[in-house]
Write a protein that holds these residues in place. Structure first.
Motif, PDB file in Angstrom:
ATOM      1  N   GLU A 260      15.037 -19.442  50.720  1.00 50.26           N
ATOM      2  CA  GLU A 260      16.089 -19.969  51.577  1.00 50.26           C
ATOM      3  C   GLU A 260      16.154 -21.489  51.484  1.00 50.26           C
ATOM      4  O   GLU A 260      15.126 -22.160  51.494  1.00 50.26           O
ATOM      5  CB  GLU A 260      15.840 -19.551  53.030  1.00 50.26           C
ATOM      6  N   LEU A 261      17.375 -22.018  51.389  1.00 52.06           N
ATOM      7  CA  LEU A 261      17.595 -23.464  51.459  1.00 52.06           C
ATOM      8  C   LEU A 261      17.644 -23.811  52.937  1.00 52.06           C
ATOM      9  O   LEU A 261      18.681 -23.704  53.590  1.00 52.06           O
ATOM     10  CB  LEU A 261      18.901 -23.819  50.753  1.00 52.06           C
ATOM     11  N   CYS A 262      16.491 -24.202  53.460  1.00 53.37           N
ATOM     12  CA  CYS A 262      16.334 -24.240  54.921  1.00 53.37           C
ATOM     13  C   CYS A 262      15.273 -25.256  55.313  1.00 53.37           C
ATOM     14  O   CYS A 262      14.191 -25.302  54.713  1.00 53.37           O
ATOM     15  CB  CYS A 262      15.942 -22.842  55.415  1.00 53.37           C
ATOM     16  N   ASP A 263      15.559 -26.072  56.309  1.00 56.30           N
ATOM     17  CA  ASP A 263      14.587 -26.993  56.879  1.00 56.30           C
ATOM     18  C   ASP A 263      13.538 -26.198  57.664  1.00 56.30           C
ATOM     19  O   ASP A 263      13.863 -25.179  58.283  1.00 56.30           O
ATOM     20  CB  ASP A 263      15.304 -27.973  57.814  1.00 56.30           C
ATOM     21  N   TYR A 264      12.299 -26.668  57.636  1.00 63.04           N
ATOM     22  CA  TYR A 264      11.243 -25.943  58.355  1.00 63.04           C
ATOM     23  C   TYR A 264      11.564 -25.802  59.828  1.00 63.04           C
ATOM     24  O   TYR A 264      11.168 -24.823  60.483  1.00 63.04           O
ATOM     25  CB  TYR A 264       9.891 -26.645  58.164  1.00 63.04           C
ATOM     26  N   ARG A 265      12.318 -26.763  60.390  1.00 63.15           N
ATOM     27  CA  ARG A 265      12.660 -26.726  61.810  1.00 63.15           C
ATOM     28  C   ARG A 265      13.663 -25.621  62.129  1.00 63.15           C
ATOM     29  O   ARG A 265      13.874 -25.285  63.297  1.00 63.15           O
ATOM     30  CB  ARG A 265      13.220 -28.089  62.232  1.00 63.15           C
ATOM     31  N   GLU A 266      14.303 -25.085  61.097  1.00 63.48           N
ATOM     32  CA  GLU A 266      15.308 -24.035  61.281  1.00 63.48           C
ATOM     33  C   GLU A 266      14.735 -22.637  61.035  1.00 63.48           C
ATOM     34  O   GLU A 266      15.461 -21.641  61.129  1.00 63.48           O
ATOM     35  CB  GLU A 266      16.483 -24.282  60.326  1.00 63.48           C
ATOM     36  N   ALA A 267      13.456 -22.563  60.722  1.00 61.26           N
ATOM     37  CA  ALA A 267      12.837 -21.275  60.413  1.00 61.26           C
ATOM     38  C   ALA A 267      12.831 -20.366  61.638  1.00 61.26           C
ATOM     39  O   ALA A 267      12.702 -20.822  62.777  1.00 61.26           O
ATOM     40  CB  ALA A 267      11.410 -21.483  59.913  1.00 61.26           C
ATOM     41  N   THR A 268      12.972 -19.082  61.385  1.00 63.40           N
ATOM     42  CA  THR A 268      12.926 -18.092  62.452  1.00 63.40           C
ATOM     43  C   THR A 268      11.995 -16.961  62.035  1.00 63.40           C
ATOM     44  O   THR A 268      11.578 -16.860  60.881  1.00 63.40           O
ATOM     45  CB  THR A 268      14.328 -17.516  62.736  1.00 63.40           C
ATOM     46  N   GLY A 269      11.678 -16.106  62.978  1.00 65.06           N
ATOM     47  CA  GLY A 269      10.852 -14.945  62.675  1.00 65.06           C
ATOM     48  C   GLY A 269       9.389 -15.167  62.990  1.00 65.06           C
ATOM     49  O   GLY A 269       8.954 -16.268  63.351  1.00 65.06           O
ATOM     50  N   THR A 270       8.628 -14.106  62.843  1.00 62.30           N
ATOM     51  CA  THR A 270       7.189 -14.127  63.088  1.00 62.30           C
ATOM     52  C   THR A 270       6.485 -13.620  61.842  1.00 62.30           C
ATOM     53  O   THR A 270       6.908 -12.633  61.235  1.00 62.30           O
ATOM     54  CB  THR A 270       6.832 -13.235  64.291  1.00 62.30           C
ATOM     55  N   PHE A 271       5.371 -14.270  61.494  1.00 62.69           N
ATOM     56  CA  PHE A 271       4.692 -13.976  60.234  1.00 62.69           C
ATOM     57  C   PHE A 271       3.186 -13.829  60.461  1.00 62.69           C
ATOM     58  O   PHE A 271       2.621 -14.451  61.361  1.00 62.69           O
ATOM     59  CB  PHE A 271       4.963 -15.090  59.226  1.00 62.69           C
ATOM     60  N   ASP A 272       2.576 -13.018  59.608  1.00 64.84           N
ATOM     61  CA  ASP A 272       1.128 -12.839  59.669  1.00 64.84           C
ATOM     62  C   ASP A 272       0.386 -14.039  59.084  1.00 64.84           C
ATOM     63  O   ASP A 272      -0.768 -14.289  59.439  1.00 64.84           O
ATOM     64  CB  ASP A 272       0.725 -11.589  58.884  1.00 64.84           C
ATOM     65  N   ALA A 273       1.037 -14.732  58.166  1.00 67.16           N
ATOM     66  CA  ALA A 273       0.403 -15.863  57.497  1.00 67.16           C
ATOM     67  C   ALA A 273       1.462 -16.904  57.166  1.00 67.16           C
ATOM     68  O   ALA A 273       2.632 -16.573  56.913  1.00 67.16           O
ATOM     69  CB  ALA A 273      -0.294 -15.407  56.211  1.00 67.16           C
TER      70      ALA A 273
END
Length: 442
Positions: A260-273
């Motif tokens: 994704e062409l995306c700023d880290y501040r725009e990230a969504t979701g939950t991840f295990d790592a």
């Protein structure tokens, strides 16, 4: 200031005797004007510093300075002093680009300078740093819009350019070698060692939901997906995204990797790592809390974060964090290297993450940079064919040598961190991965 390079257009090669292209390189082509007083002070300070260093400095006209050591030839002392007097370290780098000074062993000479970075300027002048040092421009702040521009100026130069000096994995961060001497033939394996170590730290395996902040050209995402992970990876570079997607598709894992062409501040979701490799250097001090809060927010309880970061001494970070340098102007606009102390305090004060371990392996980065620099030099004709002129090649050579010297002198280091979210670990550990993995590399 826009990056002064025309991309992908062929240019005529020039001999070293020909002038710098003033259209592309306006601040390199002509030394800045300096008042007599300023020029005189700069000359006195620079000569005094060089006289105390283990260097052999030869100045045009026959005079010499230094205590003996690597050779530094100053071909145009007047321009050299004027540039430093007006622009400090920016002028020092521009003077090299303008061929006003040179060194037969550039890394050796720069290693001496890096090793004495804290005491090159006399104490009274150090205390007046806010008066004479150039300040970082507001235009390079890493706001969401500013970060996109800053990243684009470096990483969108040309995928073909980076491919000329990186190994087949296209990894643009420190490798970890299993032993020394490091060789080009071992570099790709050493890059995979680094990636696998990060994936092992975060226990990435079948079914792991992995967020990568800073895609590069996709090698970590590819290796994580090959383990059975489902990967979301973020980048601000359109050039990197496009090539990473092509590499992921060629590997047959496009169903498991989302780029994704995306700023880290725009990230969504939950991840295990979560894994982020040498991306924090582009975040900027004012946004470090937001960056680490993002890692925390995106991580599921019980999850693990692996971070690879270039670090510098805390006192030097504090002294120079607002200074505008040659690296900012020509290589990494808006960048700032954190210190270990700054990372520790930011994580502690702004997140619920716990530091489990930290491993340093700076000499491995010195060797990685050496291999890149040698490869870049060997392929000079191909760099020219991409449309990058001789001044660009001198700039890039200086950047790679300057960085290598930082690690060889010990002024810079590189760390791998492991953070967890949940119950605090019994205690953090700190290791020297350089020794742990076999060999000092010296």
């Amino acid at each position: 200031m826009n990056f002064p390079v025309t991309r992908r257009h062929s240019v005529e090669r020039r001999s070293a005797a020909q002038a710098v292209d003033a259209t592309r390189w306006p601040h390199v082509a002509t030394p800045p004007h300096a008042s007599r007083a300023r020029a005189a002070v700069a000359e006195a300070v620079v000569r005094g510093a060089l006289a105390r260093l283990p260097l052999r400095v030869h100045l045009a006209g026959g005079s010499q300075l230094g205590l003996g050591g690597p050779l530094l030839n100053i071909h145009d002392p007047d321009a050299f002093y004027r540039r430093i007097g007006v622009s400090g370290l920016v002028g020092f780098g521009e003077s090299y680009m303008a061929r006003e000074w040179d060194a037969p062993d550039l890394v050796a000479a720069l290693t001496v300078l890096a090793g004495h970075a804290a005491d090159l300027i006399p104490g009274p002048l150090q205390r007046l740093r806010n008066v004479w040092a150039l300040r970082q421009p507001a235009s390079q702040r890493n706001t969401p819009a500013g970060a996109r521009d800053n990243i684009s100026r470096h990483y969108d130069l040309s995928n073909d350019l980076f491919a000329l000096f990186l190994d087949e994995s296209l990894s643009y961060s420190s490798a970890i070698f299993r032993g020394f001497p490091a060789t080009w033939q071992r570099l790709e394996t050493a890059q995979h060692n680094k990636i696998d170590r990060l994936l092992d730290l975060t226990e990435v395996g079948p079914g792991t939901r992995l967020l990568e902040i800073g895609t590069g050209w996709g090698e970590l995402a590819i290796r994580a997906a090959a383990r059975g992970a489902r990967v979301t990876t973020l980048t601000l570079s359109a050039e990197q995204r496009d090539l990473a997607r092509a590499r992921v598709e060629a590997a047959g894992i496009a169903d498991r990797v989302s780029i994704e062409l995306c700023d880290y501040r725009e990230a969504t979701g939950t991840f295990d790592a979560v894994v982020s490799v040498e991306m924090i250097e582009a975040v900027g001090e004012e946004f470090w809390p937001v960056y680490f809060q993002t890692l925390d927010a995106r991580l599921a309880p019980g999850g693990r974060v692996a971070l690879q970061a270039i670090t510098m001494p805390h006192d030097r970070m504090l002294a120079t964090r607002d200074t505008y340098t040659w690296i900012h102007k020509y290589i990494f606009p808006g960048g700032l290297l954190p210190s270990v102390e700054a990372i520790d305090s930011t994580v502690q004060d702004h997140t619920g993450l716990h530091t489990v371990r930290r491993d340093g392996f700076g000499i491995h980065y010195a060797e990685t940079l050496r291999l890149w620099r040698e490869r870049f030099t060997e392929r000079a004709d191909e760099v020219d064919a991409l449309g990058f002129d001789e001044t660009f090649r001198r700039m890039w050579t200086f950047y790679l040598a300057y960085s290598e010297a930082g690690f060889r002198s010990g002024y810079l280091d590189v760390q791998q961190y492991l953070f967890t979210k949940g119950a605090s670990s019994a205690g953090s550990t700190t290791r020297d991965a350089g020794r742990q993995l076999g060999g000092s590399g010296r």
